[in-house]
Scaffold this motif. Structure first.
Motif, PDB file in Angstrom:
ATOM      1  N   HIS A 149       0.812  -1.213   0.000  1.00 24.99           N
ATOM      2  CA  HIS A 149       0.000   0.000   0.000  1.00 24.99           C
ATOM      3  C   HIS A 149       0.847   1.265   0.000  1.00 24.99           C
ATOM      4  N   HIS A 150       2.147   1.141   0.192  1.00 24.97           N
ATOM      5  CA  HIS A 150       3.024   2.314   0.199  1.00 24.97           C
ATOM      6  C   HIS A 150       3.352   2.738  -1.229  1.00 24.97           C
ATOM      7  N   SER A 151       3.520   4.051  -1.408  1.00 26.93           N
ATOM      8  CA  SER A 151       3.850   4.572  -2.739  1.00 26.93           C
ATOM      9  C   SER A 151       5.263   4.175  -3.130  1.00 26.93           C
ATOM     10  N   PRO A 152       5.483   3.781  -4.405  1.00 26.33           N
ATOM     11  CA  PRO A 152       6.838   3.443  -4.844  1.00 26.33           C
ATOM     12  C   PRO A 152       7.614   4.665  -5.310  1.00 26.33           C
ATOM     13  N   ASN A 205      18.847  10.101   6.783  1.00 28.61           N
ATOM     14  CA  ASN A 205      18.342  10.280   5.420  1.00 28.61           C
ATOM     15  C   ASN A 205      17.429   9.128   5.002  1.00 28.61           C
ATOM     16  N   ILE A 206      17.820   7.916   5.332  1.00 30.69           N
ATOM     17  CA  ILE A 206      17.018   6.752   4.955  1.00 30.69           C
ATOM     18  C   ILE A 206      15.654   6.788   5.641  1.00 30.69           C
ATOM     19  N   LEU A 207      15.589   7.298   6.878  1.00 23.58           N
ATOM     20  CA  LEU A 207      14.338   7.310   7.638  1.00 23.58           C
ATOM     21  C   LEU A 207      13.279   8.252   7.061  1.00 23.58           C
ATOM     22  N   GLY A 208      13.648   9.087   6.120  1.00 23.24           N
ATOM     23  CA  GLY A 208      12.650   9.900   5.440  1.00 23.24           C
ATOM     24  C   GLY A 208      12.824  11.393   5.643  1.00 23.24           C
ATOM     25  N   ILE A 209      12.051  12.167   4.873  1.00 23.15           N
ATOM     26  CA  ILE A 209      12.180  13.615   4.853  1.00 23.15           C
ATOM     27  C   ILE A 209      11.842  14.239   6.207  1.00 23.15           C
ATOM     28  N   LYS A 210      10.832  13.734   6.896  1.00 19.69           N
ATOM     29  CA  LYS A 210      10.471  14.308   8.201  1.00 19.69           C
ATOM     30  C   LYS A 210      11.627  14.155   9.195  1.00 19.69           C
ATOM     31  N   SER A 211      12.235  12.984   9.217  1.00 27.72           N
ATOM     32  CA  SER A 211      13.400  12.746  10.079  1.00 27.72           C
ATOM     33  C   SER A 211      14.539  13.683   9.692  1.00 27.72           C
ATOM     34  N   TYR A 212      14.731  13.862   8.400  1.00 21.51           N
ATOM     35  CA  TYR A 212      15.784  14.727   7.870  1.00 21.51           C
ATOM     36  C   TYR A 212      15.571  16.172   8.323  1.00 21.51           C
ATOM     37  N   GLU A 213      14.349  16.682   8.167  1.00 24.74           N
ATOM     38  CA  GLU A 213      14.061  18.068   8.544  1.00 24.74           C
ATOM     39  C   GLU A 213      14.218  18.278  10.056  1.00 24.74           C
ATOM     40  N   LYS A 214      13.761  17.312  10.855  1.00 19.58           N
ATOM     41  CA  LYS A 214      13.847  17.440  12.311  1.00 19.58           C
ATOM     42  C   LYS A 214      15.300  17.448  12.795  1.00 19.58           C
ATOM     43  N   THR A 215      16.195  16.876  11.996  1.00 20.63           N
ATOM     44  CA  THR A 215      17.621  16.886  12.340  1.00 20.63           C
ATOM     45  C   THR A 215      18.299  18.147  11.825  1.00 20.63           C
ATOM     46  N   PRO A 241      22.814   1.071 -12.993  1.00 20.49           N
ATOM     47  CA  PRO A 241      21.862  -0.036 -12.820  1.00 20.49           C
ATOM     48  C   PRO A 241      20.554   0.430 -12.185  1.00 20.49           C
ATOM     49  N   LYS A 242      19.441  -0.060 -12.723  1.00 23.86           N
ATOM     50  CA  LYS A 242      18.106   0.378 -12.328  1.00 23.86           C
ATOM     51  C   LYS A 242      17.812   0.150 -10.848  1.00 23.86           C
ATOM     52  N   ASN A 243      18.375  -0.901 -10.254  1.00 24.53           N
ATOM     53  CA  ASN A 243      18.009  -1.207  -8.869  1.00 24.53           C
ATOM     54  C   ASN A 243      18.487  -0.144  -7.883  1.00 24.53           C
ATOM     55  N   LEU A 244      19.438   0.711  -8.310  1.00 24.07           N
ATOM     56  CA  LEU A 244      19.895   1.783  -7.424  1.00 24.07           C
ATOM     57  C   LEU A 244      18.847   2.885  -7.268  1.00 24.07           C
ATOM     58  N   SER A 245      17.805   2.854  -8.091  1.00 25.88           N
ATOM     59  CA  SER A 245      16.725   3.841  -7.956  1.00 25.88           C
ATOM     60  C   SER A 245      15.572   3.307  -7.102  1.00 25.88           C
ATOM     61  N   ALA A 246      15.791   2.169  -6.426  1.00 26.48           N
ATOM     62  CA  ALA A 246      14.736   1.582  -5.589  1.00 26.48           C
ATOM     63  C   ALA A 246      14.343   2.538  -4.464  1.00 26.48           C
ATOM     64  N   ILE A 247      13.034   2.627  -4.221  1.00 26.62           N
ATOM     65  CA  ILE A 247      12.489   3.476  -3.158  1.00 26.62           C
ATOM     66  C   ILE A 247      12.085   2.588  -1.979  1.00 26.62           C
ATOM     67  N   HIS A 248      12.457   2.999  -0.767  1.00 24.91           N
ATOM     68  CA  HIS A 248      12.075   2.223   0.412  1.00 24.91           C
ATOM     69  C   HIS A 248      10.552   2.244   0.546  1.00 24.91           C
ATOM     70  N   PRO A 249       9.918   1.079   0.703  1.00 24.49           N
ATOM     71  CA  PRO A 249       8.452   1.028   0.714  1.00 24.49           C
ATOM     72  C   PRO A 249       7.811   1.769   1.881  1.00 24.49           C
ATOM     73  N   LYS A 250       8.524   1.927   2.994  1.00 19.79           N
ATOM     74  CA  LYS A 250       7.956   2.622   4.148  1.00 19.79           C
ATOM     75  C   LYS A 250       8.392   4.081   4.216  1.00 19.79           C
ATOM     76  N   PHE A 251       9.703   4.330   4.060  1.00 22.67           N
ATOM     77  CA  PHE A 251      10.230   5.675   4.271  1.00 22.67           C
ATOM     78  C   PHE A 251      10.217   6.530   3.006  1.00 22.67           C
ATOM     79  N   GLN A 252      10.000   5.911   1.852  1.00 23.57           N
ATOM     80  CA  GLN A 252       9.910   6.600   0.555  1.00 23.57           C
ATOM     81  C   GLN A 252      11.178   7.402   0.247  1.00 23.57           C
TER      82      GLN A 252
END
Length: 493
Positions: free
Chosen positions: A3-6, A155-165, A338-349
């Motif tokens: 259900h998470h956005s890719p 950075n991996i944890l997402g934009i909200k984590s990034y901004e709060k830091t 390689p395409k797999n380097l553009s993978a998006i984390h399913p939870k943290f986007q």
């Protein structure tokens, strides 16, 4: 987790975008470069502030180019995307690869050199055991890697984590930088002369500086490095809220906010400390704002200034990790990597594989700094890379309307074609001048081996990278005869 956005998530607001650029630009160099320039460019004397202002001119032209291009192409990848759609994919890769490689190494360098600031703070506070421990090689390298991978994880944890830091660190950095500005303005050169006489029984020389254009341009080319970093905002284009408005606004906030801070900071220190003293001391030892102001300040303020320099360095890490990872992500989306380097984390986007890969390269920067014992070559390579990068952004602005009229029609700021041409050509002229001065100075410098010339290393790295691009491009063309048309449009993320 289906259900998470890719896709990358547009959660980065105007303040977070501006902080990305500001924190990529302001490092501990502001505490060192305006003073050590008296050694690196002998004879600049009292003309440091004018050289700072002149160095801002090509940076402002480049900022205009980035602003206009960002309004038409608000996607992750910034410089790569702009040049690949407005000139040709090859030039997009040239504009961005050396930038990615250079910055990835410099991220590791920053993580390594921040530790001595904490060591010196501990020493100044009388924590001798802690200070000695931070000098111990395994602890210094280990702590550097903790900083590096800690901010990669943020950075991996997402934009909200990034901004709060990032945003609290930016505010703290400006507050501590304000300590230097206030300290420099409430004292003057008479106070300094009296303190120098009382502490060391010395007086300030009455040396008179002579204006020299070559010296002035060399200093401006060196100080231009202080304005590198606002481009990080463009790399985050795929995660910006309301990108057509916020990307241009954030770029202008960063370039003018940082410019004002740099000028105020440097003016304040030289307001108290005569340039003659700085020039003499720089020939004998490494100088910093804390060191030269220590004559007129109580020790605890010196500790605060050291802490400000450490925070300024730490600030670089999360913002620069975001920047380089989005370049790698953008190449992968286009099939250059390689395409797999553009993978998006399913939870943290977030493009977690691109973040991890870039941080691995930065780990090499940490280890290289430790074993080589010198990191200035990497910084010189970065300056060359960014001058080429900014130059190609201005070329992209000049060619955009003719090469890609459909995307050019999406520009939402400074839409007058004549104004665009003026800004593009102005940037080309000034950036070519600075690149020429920087290159000439590097090639004329004495070095024990050819590989200590940053220009030759840059050419070698870009030659290898270009060969790789041509190989990948031919493979992509074999699979897709309409490949060139694909590079006229924007990627989904």
């Amino acid at each position: 987790m289906s259900h998470h956005s890719p896709h990358l998530s547009r959660q980065l607001g105007l303040v977070g975008l501006a902080a990305t650029g500001i924190c990529s630009m302001i490092g501990a160099s502001i505490y060192v470069v305006p003073f050590m320039i008296q050694r690196n460019v002998p004879g600049i004397g009292p003309y440091v502030l004018p050289a700072f202002l002149f160095a801002a001119i090509p940076a402002i032209f480049a900022a205009f180019a980035y602003t206009i291009l960002a309004s038409a192409m608000p996607r992750a990848g910034g410089s790569y995307l702009y040049a690949s759609r407005a000139i040709h994919p090859f030039w997009g890769f040239v504009a961005s690869f050396s930038q990615w490689f250079g910055l990835s190494i410099v991220i590791g360098v920053i993580a390594y050199v921040v530790v001595p600031f904490f060591r010196d703070m501990a020493w100044a506070l009388g924590w001798v055991t802690v200070s000695n421990l931070l000098e111990y090689a395994p602890i210094r390298v280990g702590l550097s890697l903790v900083f590096l991978w800690g901010f990669a994880f943020v950075n991996i944890l997402g934009i909200k984590s990034y901004e709060k830091t990032l945003i609290p660190l930016m505010i703290l950095m400006f507050v501590l930088g304000g300590v230097v500005i206030v300290a420099g303005l409430i004292n003057d050169q008479n106070d300094f002369a009296q303190a120098l006489l009382a502490k060391e029984n010395r007086s300030i020389s009455d040396t008179v500086a002579t204006w020299n254009w070559k010296t002035f341009l060399s200093a401006a080319a060196l100080l231009f490095s202080s304005f590198i970093g606002f481009d990080a905002i463009a790399q985050a284009g795929g995660e910006a809220k309301n990108p057509k408005k916020n990307l241009p606004r954030a770029i202008f906030l960063a370039i003018f906010g940082v410019g004002l801070f740099y000028f105020s900071f440097t003016y304040a220190v030289y307001h108290t400390v005569p340039w003659q003293f700085v020039a003499e001391e720089a020939l004998q030892k490494d100088l910093s704002a804390a060191g030269v102001l220590s004559y007129v300040l109580p020790p605890w303020i010196g500790v605060l200034i050291l802490f400000g320099a450490a925070i300024a360095l730490l600030n670089d890490l999360p913002a620069m990790i975001l920047s380089v990872s989005r370049l790698l992500f953008s190449w992968s989306e286009d099939g250059i990597f390689p395409k797999n380097l553009s993978a998006i984390h399913p939870k943290f986007q977030t493009p977690y594989l691109a973040i991890i890969t870039s941080t691995v390269v930065s780990t090499v920067g940490v280890l290289g700094s430790h074993f080589a014992g010198d990191f200035f070559l990497g910084i010189d390579i970065m300056v060359t890379s960014m001058l080429v990068n900014f130059l190609l952004m201005c070329v992209a602005l000049v060619l955009f309307r003719r090469k890609n009229p459909d995307l050019h029609g999406q520009i939402s700021i400074f839409q007058n074609p004549n104004l665009q041409q003026f800004l593009g050509w102005g940037g080309i002229v000034f950036l070519s001048l600075f690149l020429g001065v920087h290159t000439l100075k590097d090639l004329q410098a004495e070095a024990s081996a050819w590989y200590f010339h940053s220009t030759l290393i840059w050419i070698l790295v870009m030659g290898l990278a270009s060969a790789y691009f041509i190989f990948r491009w031919k493979k992509l063309q074999t699979r897709d005869p309409q490949l060139s048309q694909k590079f006229k449009t924007l990627p989904e993320n």
